[in-house]
Write an enzyme that holds these catalytic residues in place. Structure first.
Site, PDB file in Angstrom:
ATOM      1  N   ALA A 302       1.100  -1.056   0.109  1.00  0.00           N
ATOM      2  CA  ALA A 302      -0.087   0.309   0.004  1.00  0.00           C
ATOM      3  C   ALA A 302       0.956   1.884   0.107  1.00  0.00           C
ATOM      4  CB  ALA A 302      -0.863   0.085   1.503  1.00  0.00           C
ATOM      5  N   ALA A 303       0.267   2.538  -0.352  1.00  0.00           N
ATOM      6  CA  ALA A 303       1.122   3.864  -0.501  1.00  0.00           C
ATOM      7  C   ALA A 303      -0.309   4.501  -0.146  1.00  0.00           C
ATOM      8  CB  ALA A 303       1.682   3.497  -2.346  1.00  0.00           C
ATOM      9  N   ALA A 304       0.970   5.719   1.120  1.00  0.00           N
ATOM     10  CA  ALA A 304      -0.636   6.134   1.996  1.00  0.00           C
ATOM     11  C   ALA A 304       0.140   7.582   1.496  1.00  0.00           C
ATOM     12  CB  ALA A 304      -0.714   5.783   3.035  1.00  0.00           C
ATOM     13  N   ILE A 306       1.386   9.111   3.882  1.00  0.00           N
ATOM     14  CA  ILE A 306       2.969   9.462   4.698  1.00  0.00           C
ATOM     15  C   ILE A 306       4.211   8.339   4.106  1.00  0.00           C
ATOM     16  CG2 ILE A 306       3.975   9.901   7.189  1.00  0.00           C
ATOM     17  CD1 ILE A 306       1.805  11.538   7.823  1.00  0.00           C
ATOM     18  N   GLY A 307       3.215   7.049   3.899  1.00  0.00           N
ATOM     19  CA  GLY A 307       4.690   6.433   3.543  1.00  0.00           C
ATOM     20  C   GLY A 307       3.694   5.212   2.862  1.00  0.00           C
ATOM     21  N   VAL A 309       3.331   0.650   2.064  1.00  0.00           N
ATOM     22  CA  VAL A 309       4.153  -0.169   3.444  1.00  0.00           C
ATOM     23  C   VAL A 309       4.550  -1.154   2.394  1.00  0.00           C
ATOM     24  CG1 VAL A 309       3.298  -1.888   4.853  1.00  0.00           C
ATOM     25  CG2 VAL A 309       2.199   0.328   5.279  1.00  0.00           C
ATOM     26  N   LYS A 323       6.336  -0.151   7.807  1.00  0.00           N
ATOM     27  CA  LYS A 323       5.660   1.423   7.504  1.00  0.00           C
ATOM     28  C   LYS A 323       7.502   2.205   6.630  1.00  0.00           C
ATOM     29  CE  LYS A 323       3.200   3.692   9.396  1.00  0.00           C
ATOM     30  NZ  LYS A 323       1.724   3.680  10.012  1.00  0.00           N
ATOM     31  N   ASP A 453      -8.132   7.672  13.430  1.00  0.00           N
ATOM     32  CA  ASP A 453      -8.108   6.693  11.801  1.00  0.00           C
ATOM     33  C   ASP A 453      -9.308   6.586  11.412  1.00  0.00           C
ATOM     34  OD1 ASP A 453      -7.800   7.656   9.044  1.00  0.00           O
ATOM     35  OD2 ASP A 453      -5.927   6.682   9.031  1.00  0.00           O
TER      36      ASP A 453
END
Length: 623
Positions: A302-304, A306-307, A309, A323, A453
């Site tokens: 995954a790409a969010a 802030i960073g 994974v 992460k 969140d």
């Protein structure tokens, strides 16, 4: 002066402010001001050229077309004893995207090519994938949404197409100058888009929406909204985080066409390439970081904001999720948010009653904490202890040996995001909805420590064990005892339809000043009663047939217009989580004994002071 020219003038002024930010943050330009032109040329010439080709959009408002190819580099690398990261055994590569955009400049229609329409058939629920990995395998990571999956009434029911971003691998603008240029280019792209849209409307007239309403201003056309979303996805960091916050707002705050475009930012950021990833690993874990692992997958799960994974395996055989924070995002929070605020102000996207400055202040504080993974590790360990004796929940183990301030490694666990539970049977949906609300009430009124969140990917349900696996504790925070005391009293007043109690507790908490008009007070009280509906009657509350969100939306415009002060700082994160819990229950179509769950907490609660309580009741909830 016409409305479109006024809008254009506002945006030009905003772009000029961002340009000023470039000047203030660039040491190279400061050298020029001090007369060191030679130093300017030698130190920044090449850097500026590279940065200018690696940023969001173009000043013409068009996008660079990315060519997708299969990388020659392996996705997964295996480390033997004594090996370094250049001496590995590779597995067949999964997917990669060219890290360099082609130089071909394409028409604005290519904006559509950044997305694809996917049709999800509900009888293929086992095939939901995230970045090439089945969602059921993902544990300990925030899954990128694979499209909205709705409940199926029959195996043949097909969910309507969902517009999704095509994932891209692009470097994160990591220097102050690069990020400032990114915002400048994004602002210029929006300005050019507004000019084109205004020209079109002068010739063809203002288009109408499907419900026969005039379209948005030329500044915030559908195409410009998509430009904004794409730009934030490439910038990542605090910029993308603000976009994600906006994407979950109600239509009373942000117009529906803008929300549709901002939905793309919830589908994940662009992917950081290996050339940026390895230096972060080296800096945080040491140049021999590979000696601590058996394998590492460069293909992110995954790409969010802030960073991103990555899956890995430790020397003792534990599968973990690592992460890894994007370079430069922690140091650019202040400037990023200020630049986003300028763009939002000059696009008139945010209504006055939202008190943007106060929201921005809170966002800066929250993001600064989220960028410190050592704080998140402490929060995750704390939640693991708090929930260790609570059936139905599991918090994965933190692996300290491969964790740092910018890298967090946790046990990899399996499950499906909460919204995908909507595909399961009603009994399971009711169970998960109940556990979600039980967790939310316990976090606030028992622990006074909440993970705020509400992203559905942070709650992964394991059907085999009937357990909700909890991940991502970067937004965890404490709440003061006095605030929680009064908030519980206000919730009970809402449930009991006690107008005076709602107003009194709202004033004590800081939601009201005491000088509001009758119109505002009435809207505030009615909104409180609506939120209190699930807690008003014993027995199960059917979230499927009672649309709380739309009812509150009807009051939103009135409260925005007449609100005199922003809500207390605690409310931003708290209401984000509470609304997320309700929306999850609505998504699941769950029937939940909300009042019984609330009374179970209320009757055991110890107040520090004892004013007249709204209700004294007994609980009929069963354990």
């Amino acid at each position: 002066m016409s409305s479109w020219s006024k809008s254009f003038t506002r945006l030009v002024n905003g772009v000029s402010l961002v340009a000023k930010e470039i000047y203030n943050q660039s040491p190279e330009l400061q050298r020029a001001r001090n007369g060191d032109l030679e130093g300017l040329i030698t130190s920044s010439g090449k850097k500026a050229l590279v940065a200018a080709t690696d940023l969001v959009g173009l000043t013409s408002g068009k996008l660079r077309e990315l060519s997708i190819r299969r990388s020659k580099e392996p996705s997964v690398v295996y480390f033997d004893e004594g090996d370094n990261k250049d001496n590995v055994v590779a597995t067949p590569e999964v997917r990669s995207v060219n890290t360099k955009p082609s130089e071909k400049i394409v028409d604005s229609k290519v904006l559509r090519n950044e997305f694809s329409d996917e049709v999800k058939n509900s009888n293929r629920e086992g095939e939901i994938k995230v970045s090439g990995v089945e969602a059921g395998e993902i544990i300990g990571v925030r899954a990128v949404e694979s499209g909205t999956v709705t409940e199926a009434s029959s195996p043949s029911e097909v969910v309507p197409p969902v517009k999704r971003r095509r994932p891209r691998e692009r470097k994160v603008p990591s220097t102050p100058m690069a990020r400032a240029y990114g915002f400048f280019n994004l602002g210029a792209a929006l300005a050019w888009g507004a000019v084109k849209e205004s020209t079109y409307r002068m010739v063809n007239g203002t288009p109408m929406t499907p419900d026969n309403q005039p379209a948005l201003s030329s500044l915030m056309s559908k195409e410009n909204a998509e430009r904004l979303a794409l730009g934030l996805c490439e910038m990542r960091g605090a910029a993308l985080k603000v976009g994600q916050m906006l994407s979950i707002q109600d239509e009373s705050l942000v117009p529906a066409p803008i929300l549709n475009a901002l939905e793309y930012v919830r589908q994940g950021a662009d992917v950081m390439p290996r050339s940026q990833l390895n230096p972060v690993l080296d800096a945080e874990l040491g140049s021999n970081w590979q000696s601590k692992l058996t394998s590492f997958d460069y293909e992110p799960l995954a790409a969010a904001s802030i960073g991103q994974v990555h899956r890995a395996v430790t020397k003792d055989g534990l599968e973990v999720a690592m992460k890894i924070q994007y370079p430069g995002v922690a140091n650019s929070i202040e400037s990023d948010i200020e630049n986003v605020r300028r763009l939002l102000n000059y696009t008139n996207l945010i209504p006055k009653g939202l008190f943007l400055d106060r929201a921005i202040k809170v966002a800066k504080e929250e993001l600064a904490q989220e960028c410190d993974y050592e704080i998140e590790a402490v929060s995750q360990k704390r939640f693991r202890d708090l929930l260790s004796d609570t059936p139905g929940f599991y918090v994965p183990l933190v692996v300290d040996e491969t964790s740092s301030k910018k890298i967090l490694t946790t046990e990899l666990i399996s499950g499906i995001p909460i919204d995908k539970v909507a595909l399961l049977d009603q009994k399971t949906r009711d169970y998960v909805g109940r556990k979600m609300l039980e967790l939310t009430l316990k976090e606030l009124f028992v622990f006074r420590f909440m993970q705020t969140d509400p992203n559905w990917g942070n709650f992964l349900y394991n059907e085999a064990t009937k357990t909700i696996n909890l991940i991502d504790f970067g937004a965890a925070r404490d709440y003061p005892k006095k605030f929680v005391d009064d908030y519980l009293r206000m919730v009970m007043a809402c449930a009991e339809k006690d107008s005076e109690g709602v107003i009194e507790m709202s004033r004590r908490l800081g939601f009201l000043t005491g000088d509001e008009s009758d119109v505002m007070l009435d809207a505030h009280v009615q909104a409180g009663f609506i939120v209190g509906l699930p807690f008003a009657e014993p027995g199960g509350y059917a979230f499927r047939t009672n649309n709380i969100a739309s009812s509150i939306s009807n009051l939103g415009a009135t409260m925005l217009k007449h609100r005199l002060s922003p809500p207390p700082d605690e409310a931003y994160s708290l209401h984000r989580k509470l609304s997320g819990a309700f929306l999850a229950c609505i998504k699941l179509g769950a029937t939940v004994p909300c009042r019984d769950l609330l009374l179970q907490v209320y009757n055991k609660y110890q107040f520090d002071d004892e004013p007249q309580d709204p209700v004294v009741a007994t609980s009929s909830v069963s354990s």
